[in-house]
Motif scaffolding. Structure first.
Motif, PDB file in Angstrom:
ATOM      1  N   ILE A  54       0.840  -1.200   0.000  1.00  0.00           N
ATOM      2  CA  ILE A  54       0.000   0.000   0.000  1.00  0.00           C
ATOM      3  C   ILE A  54       0.878   1.254   0.000  1.00  0.00           C
ATOM      4  N   GLU A  55       1.937   1.267   0.824  1.00  0.00           N
ATOM      5  CA  GLU A  55       2.865   2.409   0.827  1.00  0.00           C
ATOM      6  C   GLU A  55       3.455   2.631  -0.568  1.00  0.00           C
ATOM      7  N   ASN A  56       3.886   1.553  -1.206  1.00  0.00           N
ATOM      8  CA  ASN A  56       4.456   1.662  -2.555  1.00  0.00           C
ATOM      9  C   ASN A  56       3.419   2.176  -3.547  1.00  0.00           C
ATOM     10  N   HIS A  57       2.201   1.681  -3.426  1.00  0.00           N
ATOM     11  CA  HIS A  57       1.110   2.104  -4.299  1.00  0.00           C
ATOM     12  C   HIS A  57       0.919   3.616  -4.182  1.00  0.00           C
ATOM     13  N   VAL A  58       0.825   4.092  -2.947  1.00  0.00           N
ATOM     14  CA  VAL A  58       0.610   5.523  -2.709  1.00  0.00           C
ATOM     15  C   VAL A  58       1.807   6.337  -3.189  1.00  0.00           C
ATOM     16  N   SER A  59       3.025   5.832  -3.000  1.00  0.00           N
ATOM     17  CA  SER A  59       4.193   6.610  -3.411  1.00  0.00           C
ATOM     18  C   SER A  59       4.260   6.773  -4.927  1.00  0.00           C
ATOM     19  N   VAL A  60       3.746   5.795  -5.660  1.00  0.00           N
ATOM     20  CA  VAL A  60       3.763   5.890  -7.126  1.00  0.00           C
ATOM     21  C   VAL A  60       2.587   6.726  -7.636  1.00  0.00           C
ATOM     22  N   VAL A  61       1.406   6.469  -7.116  1.00  0.00           N
ATOM     23  CA  VAL A  61       0.196   7.141  -7.615  1.00  0.00           C
ATOM     24  C   VAL A  61       0.012   8.511  -6.978  1.00  0.00           C
ATOM     25  N   GLY A  62       0.321   8.631  -5.690  1.00  0.00           N
ATOM     26  CA  GLY A  62       0.149   9.889  -4.961  1.00  0.00           C
ATOM     27  C   GLY A  62      -1.254  10.020  -4.392  1.00  0.00           C
ATOM     28  N   MET A  86      -0.100  -5.217  19.003  1.00  0.00           N
ATOM     29  CA  MET A  86       0.307  -4.921  17.636  1.00  0.00           C
ATOM     30  C   MET A  86       1.810  -4.702  17.503  1.00  0.00           C
ATOM     31  N   ASP A  87       2.373  -5.304  16.477  1.00  0.00           N
ATOM     32  CA  ASP A  87       3.779  -5.119  16.144  1.00  0.00           C
ATOM     33  C   ASP A  87       4.026  -3.631  15.891  1.00  0.00           C
ATOM     34  N   PRO A  88       5.116  -3.082  16.456  1.00  0.00           N
ATOM     35  CA  PRO A  88       5.380  -1.644  16.286  1.00  0.00           C
ATOM     36  C   PRO A  88       5.525  -1.208  14.822  1.00  0.00           C
ATOM     37  N   ASP A  89       6.131  -2.040  13.978  1.00  0.00           N
ATOM     38  CA  ASP A  89       6.259  -1.686  12.555  1.00  0.00           C
ATOM     39  C   ASP A  89       4.899  -1.650  11.875  1.00  0.00           C
ATOM     40  N   VAL A  90       4.054  -2.628  12.179  1.00  0.00           N
ATOM     41  CA  VAL A  90       2.697  -2.664  11.611  1.00  0.00           C
ATOM     42  C   VAL A  90       1.932  -1.432  12.067  1.00  0.00           C
ATOM     43  N   ARG A  91       2.011  -1.131  13.361  1.00  0.00           N
ATOM     44  CA  ARG A  91       1.307   0.040  13.907  1.00  0.00           C
ATOM     45  C   ARG A  91       1.776   1.326  13.215  1.00  0.00           C
ATOM     46  N   GLY A  92       3.077   1.502  13.105  1.00  0.00           N
ATOM     47  CA  GLY A  92       3.615   2.725  12.502  1.00  0.00           C
ATOM     48  C   GLY A  92       3.180   2.892  11.057  1.00  0.00           C
ATOM     49  N   LYS A  93       3.277   1.817  10.287  1.00  0.00           N
ATOM     50  CA  LYS A  93       2.878   1.879   8.882  1.00  0.00           C
ATOM     51  C   LYS A  93       1.383   2.180   8.762  1.00  0.00           C
ATOM     52  N   LEU A  94       0.583   1.478   9.560  1.00  0.00           N
ATOM     53  CA  LEU A  94      -0.870   1.662   9.481  1.00  0.00           C
ATOM     54  C   LEU A  94      -1.275   3.067   9.923  1.00  0.00           C
ATOM     55  N   GLU A  95      -0.697   3.565  11.007  1.00  0.00           N
ATOM     56  CA  GLU A  95      -1.049   4.915  11.471  1.00  0.00           C
ATOM     57  C   GLU A  95      -0.688   5.969  10.427  1.00  0.00           C
ATOM     58  N   THR A  96       0.448   5.807   9.775  1.00  0.00           N
ATOM     59  CA  THR A  96       0.855   6.754   8.727  1.00  0.00           C
ATOM     60  C   THR A  96      -0.128   6.709   7.560  1.00  0.00           C
ATOM     61  N   LEU A  97      -0.511   5.505   7.143  1.00  0.00           N
ATOM     62  CA  LEU A  97      -1.457   5.364   6.030  1.00  0.00           C
ATOM     63  C   LEU A  97      -2.837   5.898   6.397  1.00  0.00           C
ATOM     64  N   LEU A  98      -3.279   5.645   7.627  1.00  0.00           N
ATOM     65  CA  LEU A  98      -4.574   6.179   8.070  1.00  0.00           C
ATOM     66  C   LEU A  98      -4.553   7.708   8.051  1.00  0.00           C
ATOM     67  N   ALA A  99      -3.448   8.296   8.498  1.00  0.00           N
ATOM     68  CA  ALA A  99      -3.321   9.759   8.499  1.00  0.00           C
ATOM     69  C   ALA A  99      -3.340  10.310   7.077  1.00  0.00           C
TER      70      ALA A  99
END
Length: 148
Positions: A54-62, A86-99
């Motif tokens: 999902i991060e990669n998708h957003v970085s390419v499409v915007g 929750m795993d800290p990496d999962v939490r961090g990635k998800l919180e950033t994407l939610l924001a």
């Protein structure tokens, strides 16, 4: 007759110029995408992989070119998103994407079967009655379906 040909040529040139102007106008306004990812497989590594996709998708499409973006989670995968474990990496990635604008859908059928309450999940979750029904609804609404 020459005047008719010249008039036709002028009209054709104007139509062509208008068409090119319209095409360039469309190029300036890229398509706004509607996307959803579907996750029902358990595990931290699986969740990380999907969130990286999902991060990669957003970085390419915007984000500016995304009308709507959802992650539909149900079945055994939902336990990966329990806030207290929750795993800290999962939490961090998800919180950033939610924001950024991601909508996180959690299946209420799964929640009931696994005795999970909304308060047990990460903040920002959107409960949906059924994960598989939500998948169907999004497909019917023309969303791009991605199951990494």
């Amino acid at each position: 007759m020459r005047i008719v040909h010249r008039c036709f040529a002028v009209v054709a040139a104007l139509v062509l110029a208008w068409s090119v102007a319209q095409a360039s106008h469309l190029a300036e306004q890229p398509k706004r995408h509607k996307i959803f990812y579907h996750l029902d497989e358990p595990g931290v590594e699986r969740a990380k992989a999907v969130l990286v996709n999902i991060e990669n998708h957003v970085s390419v499409v915007g984000w500016k070119n995304i009308e709507a973006f959802e992650l539909v989670v149900h079945g055994p995968a939902l336990r990966t998103f329990l806030a207290k474990d929750m795993d800290p990496d999962v939490r961090g990635k998800l919180e950033t994407l939610l924001a950024g604008g991601l909508r996180f859908d959690a299946c209420q059928n799964t929640m009931a079967r696994q005795k999970i309450e909304v308060k047990d999940l990460i903040e920002g979750v959107t409960p949906v009655p059924s994960g598989v029904v939500r998948v169907m609804e999004l497909q019917e609404a023309g969303y791009a379906y991605i199951r990494p």
